[in-house]
Design a protein around this motif. Structure first.
Motif: not given
Length: 134
Positions: A11, A58, A68, A71
């Motif tokens: 990510y 994300p 998201a 993350v």
């Protein structure tokens, strides 16, 4: 039967910045850069290798906005992934990255399994580079 690992995901918060860092600074090459409409599928790889890293933002389609956000927080804390690279000249690579302005909190250290050093990418992900013993 599984025969190989082709792509792994990491990510990143900004794919253009990630591309600049992983290709422009670290010397990787673009594998795929495709606009799929619902996402940008962006991979990089070590030149000459077939395994790729998906530099993934994300968000949709794999997660909702709330997830998201969580993350993104984990990425910036360095808790979302680590890449391990090898080199045949750890000291030379360390000096090259230092000259390019990469923040290197440690110098290469002999650890028995090889000489290595670590740093973080612009988003917080851990990156380690090692040179196997000769």
């Amino acid at each position: 039967m599984i025969t190989s690992l082709a792509i792994t995901s990491l990510y990143v918060l900004d794919q253009d910045e990630a591309l600049d860092f992983y290709v422009g600074t670290l010397g990787l090459e673009i594998g795929t850069d495709a606009d799929l409409g619902f996402m940008r599928f962006l991979t990089v790889r070590v030149p000459g290798e077939t395994r790729e890293v998906l530099l993934e933002r994300p968000g949709a389609p794999s997660m909702d906005d709330a997830t998201a956000g969580q993350v993104r927080d984990l990425v910036t804390k360095g808790a979302a992934g680590t890449l391990f690279f090898q080199t045949d000249d750890v000291q030379g690579l360390w000096r090259d990255l230092q000259s390019k302005g990469v923040e290197l909190p440690e110098e290469p250290v002999d650890r028995g399994y090889g000489t290595d050093f670590g740093f973080r990418d612009p988003f917080g992900n851990h990156v380690r580079v090692s040179q196997p013993p000769r």
